[in-house]
Design a protein around this motif. Structure first.
Motif, mmCIF file in Angstrom:
data_model
loop_
_atom_site.group_PDB
_atom_site.id
_atom_site.type_symbol
_atom_site.label_atom_id
_atom_site.label_comp_id
_atom_site.label_asym_id
_atom_site.label_seq_id
_atom_site.Cartn_x
_atom_site.Cartn_y
_atom_site.Cartn_z
ATOM 1 N N ARG A 109 20.917 42.800 42.634
ATOM 2 C CA ARG A 109 20.733 43.534 41.379
ATOM 3 C C ARG A 109 20.883 45.050 41.565
ATOM 4 O O ARG A 109 20.341 45.837 40.790
ATOM 5 N N GLN A 110 21.618 45.453 42.556
ATOM 6 C CA GLN A 110 21.943 46.861 42.773
ATOM 7 C C GLN A 110 23.289 47.125 42.099
ATOM 8 O O GLN A 110 24.306 47.359 42.736
ATOM 9 N N ILE A 111 23.261 47.032 40.781
ATOM 10 C CA ILE A 111 24.496 46.987 39.992
ATOM 11 C C ILE A 111 25.258 48.305 40.035
ATOM 12 O O ILE A 111 26.488 48.302 40.155
ATOM 13 N N GLU A 112 24.583 49.424 39.937
ATOM 14 C CA GLU A 112 25.304 50.706 39.976
ATOM 15 C C GLU A 112 26.039 50.877 41.303
ATOM 16 O O GLU A 112 27.174 51.361 41.336
ATOM 17 N N GLU A 113 25.386 50.475 42.397
ATOM 18 C CA GLU A 113 26.037 50.541 43.707
ATOM 19 C C GLU A 113 27.208 49.570 43.781
ATOM 20 O O GLU A 113 28.244 49.885 44.373
ATOM 21 N N ALA A 114 27.043 48.402 43.170
ATOM 22 C CA ALA A 114 28.134 47.425 43.125
ATOM 23 C C ALA A 114 29.321 47.993 42.347
ATOM 24 O O ALA A 114 30.475 47.843 42.768
ATOM 25 N N ILE A 115 29.042 48.639 41.227
ATOM 26 C CA ILE A 115 30.106 49.252 40.424
ATOM 27 C C ILE A 115 30.873 50.268 41.270
ATOM 28 O O ILE A 115 32.110 50.291 41.268
ATOM 29 N N THR A 116 30.146 51.079 42.021
ATOM 30 C CA THR A 116 30.801 52.066 42.884
ATOM 31 C C THR A 116 31.692 51.381 43.917
ATOM 32 O O THR A 116 32.829 51.815 44.158
ATOM 33 N N ALA A 117 31.193 50.319 44.533
ATOM 34 C CA ALA A 117 31.990 49.591 45.535
ATOM 35 C C ALA A 117 33.249 49.003 44.893
ATOM 36 O O ALA A 117 34.347 49.093 45.471
ATOM 37 N N TYR A 118 33.108 48.409 43.702
ATOM 38 C CA TYR A 118 34.280 47.852 43.013
ATOM 39 C C TYR A 118 35.281 48.936 42.638
ATOM 40 O O TYR A 118 36.493 48.744 42.739
ATOM 41 N N GLN A 119 34.782 50.082 42.209
ATOM 42 C CA GLN A 119 35.682 51.194 41.855
ATOM 43 C C GLN A 119 36.444 51.691 43.078
ATOM 44 O O GLN A 119 37.635 51.990 42.992
ATOM 45 N N GLN A 120 35.771 51.756 44.214
ATOM 46 C CA GLN A 120 36.440 52.171 45.444
ATOM 47 C C GLN A 120 37.484 51.140 45.876
ATOM 48 O O GLN A 120 38.590 51.500 46.295
ATOM 49 N N SER A 121 37.131 49.866 45.763
ATOM 50 C CA SER A 121 38.082 48.801 46.085
ATOM 51 C C SER A 121 39.294 48.874 45.161
ATOM 52 O O SER A 121 40.441 48.751 45.604
ATOM 53 N N LEU A 122 39.037 49.084 43.885
ATOM 54 C CA LEU A 122 40.105 49.197 42.895
ATOM 55 C C LEU A 122 41.045 50.350 43.234
ATOM 56 O O LEU A 122 42.272 50.206 43.187
ATOM 57 N N ALA A 123 40.479 51.484 43.593
ATOM 58 C CA ALA A 123 41.302 52.654 43.937
ATOM 59 C C ALA A 123 42.196 52.356 45.138
ATOM 60 O O ALA A 123 43.385 52.727 45.150
ATOM 61 N N ILE A 124 41.654 51.671 46.135
ATOM 62 C CA ILE A 124 42.445 51.326 47.311
ATOM 63 C C ILE A 124 43.552 50.346 46.947
ATOM 64 O O ILE A 124 44.705 50.502 47.372
ATOM 65 N N CYS A 125 43.228 49.333 46.147
ATOM 66 C CA CYS A 125 44.246 48.355 45.732
ATOM 67 C C CYS A 125 45.383 49.054 44.985
ATOM 68 O O CYS A 125 46.564 48.744 45.213
ATOM 69 N N ARG A 126 45.047 49.974 44.117
ATOM 70 C CA ARG A 126 46.073 50.713 43.382
ATOM 71 C C ARG A 126 46.900 51.579 44.327
ATOM 72 O O ARG A 126 48.121 51.643 44.206
ATOM 73 N N GLU A 127 46.230 52.236 45.258
ATOM 74 C CA GLU A 127 46.916 53.079 46.242
ATOM 75 C C GLU A 127 47.929 52.268 47.056
ATOM 76 O O GLU A 127 49.024 52.737 47.348
ATOM 77 N N LEU A 128 47.547 51.042 47.400
ATOM 78 C CA LEU A 128 48.386 50.206 48.247
ATOM 79 C C LEU A 128 49.369 49.334 47.463
ATOM 80 O O LEU A 128 50.196 48.656 48.065
ATOM 81 N N GLY A 129 49.250 49.346 46.138
ATOM 82 C CA GLY A 129 50.121 48.498 45.327
ATOM 83 C C GLY A 129 49.763 47.018 45.403
ATOM 84 O O GLY A 129 50.605 46.158 45.164
ATOM 85 N N ASP A 130 48.518 46.728 45.709
ATOM 86 C CA ASP A 130 48.032 45.345 45.793
ATOM 87 C C ASP A 130 47.601 44.900 44.400
ATOM 88 O O ASP A 130 46.449 45.062 44.005
ATOM 89 N N ARG A 131 48.524 44.342 43.655
ATOM 90 C CA ARG A 131 48.253 43.983 42.259
ATOM 91 C C ARG A 131 47.199 42.883 42.149
ATOM 92 O O ARG A 131 46.340 42.939 41.268
ATOM 93 N N HIS A 132 47.275 41.868 42.989
ATOM 94 C CA HIS A 132 46.289 40.792 42.897
ATOM 95 C C HIS A 132 44.899 41.311 43.233
ATOM 96 O O HIS A 132 43.915 41.004 42.545
ATOM 97 N N GLY A 133 44.791 42.122 44.286
ATOM 98 C CA GLY A 133 43.512 42.735 44.630
ATOM 99 C C GLY A 133 43.005 43.630 43.511
ATOM 100 O O GLY A 133 41.808 43.678 43.229
ATOM 101 N N GLU A 134 43.939 44.324 42.840
ATOM 102 C CA GLU A 134 43.575 45.163 41.701
ATOM 103 C C GLU A 134 42.969 44.312 40.590
ATOM 104 O O GLU A 134 41.938 44.673 40.006
ATOM 105 N N GLY A 135 43.593 43.181 40.315
ATOM 106 C CA GLY A 135 43.060 42.280 39.292
ATOM 107 C C GLY A 135 41.679 41.769 39.644
ATOM 108 O O GLY A 135 40.774 41.753 38.801
ATOM 109 N N ASN A 136 41.501 41.373 40.904
ATOM 110 C CA ASN A 136 40.180 40.893 41.339
ATOM 111 C C ASN A 136 39.129 41.988 41.230
ATOM 112 O O ASN A 136 38.009 41.745 40.780
ATOM 113 N N SER A 137 39.493 43.202 41.655
ATOM 114 C CA SER A 137 38.542 44.322 41.583
ATOM 115 C C SER A 137 38.186 44.631 40.133
ATOM 116 O O SER A 137 37.020 44.893 39.814
ATOM 117 N N LEU A 138 39.186 44.610 39.258
ATOM 118 C CA LEU A 138 38.928 44.873 37.838
ATOM 119 C C LEU A 138 38.006 43.820 37.231
ATOM 120 O O LEU A 138 37.094 44.150 36.468
#
Length: 191
Positions: A109-138
């Motif tokens: 239930r550390q949701i704000e921290e989870a949101i931050t982790a997902y946002q960081q993952s999303l940024a990396i997926c976008r940086e790398l062009g990993d569309r499937h990872g981007e979808g999962n992160s979103l």
């Protein structure tokens, strides 16, 4: 740990168990993990030139801990793996571990921290062009946002995830995103 003759697999396994016990993990027993021949110890990783093996082992350990619902310990393993991957500049491995970290944080239930982790993952997926990872992160981000009542942001994230899954030809994930999106709309409409 099969293969890689002569590198001291037994010693590596013993070191891993001692490290886990030293951290207070598995107080009631031992958990064996098949790392498909990967080395565990930093000195062995240096000797063999496999510097990604130790953070990979920590990530696998995090997954195992998550499976047995030891979320705090999983968070520690994931956080350590992320730090090592960052030190190596291995963005391809860092992104998925950040997503796993988000899942473990959400379980506690550390949701704000989870949101931050997902946002960081999303940024990396976008940086790398990993569309499937981007979808999962979103999609994961959308679920976390909904948990804290940010339904409109969650809907935007789920819609984007659904679109990406359609584009990459993953009907199963697209259907999952559609179900999440429908549930979000029901929540917004008070149903």
């Amino acid at each position: 740990m099969a293969g890689l003759g002569g590198i001291g697999k037994t010693e590596l396994a013993v070191q891993a168990v001692h490290a886990a016990v030293g951290r207070g993990w598995f107080g009631g027993g031992v958990l064996a993990i098949d790392l498909h021949g990967a080395s565990l110890a930093p000195d062995t990783a240096e000797r063999t030139g496999d510097r990604c093996a130790f953070p990979a082992a920590l990530s696998v350990l995090g997954n195992a801990l998550w499976q047995v619902r030891q979320f705090g310990e999983a968070i520690t393993a994931y956080t350590d793996a992320i730090a090592l991957y960052r030190g190596l500049g291995d963005r391809h491995s860092e992104g998925p571990v950040l997503s796993n970290l988000g899942i473990a944080l959400a379980e506690l239930r550390q949701i704000e921290e989870a949101i931050t982790a997902y946002q960081q993952s999303l940024a990396i997926c976008r940086e790398l062009g990993d569309r499937h990872g981007e979808g999962n992160s979103l999609l994961s981000l959308g679920l976390a946002l909904a948990t804290v009542g940010r339904f409109q942001d969650a809907i935007v994230a789920a819609q984007a995830a659904m679109k990406i899954f359609a584009e990459v030809g993953d009907p199963h994930s697209e259907a999952t995103a559609r179900q999440v999106l429908e549930q979000l709309h029901r929540s917004v409409n008070g149903q």
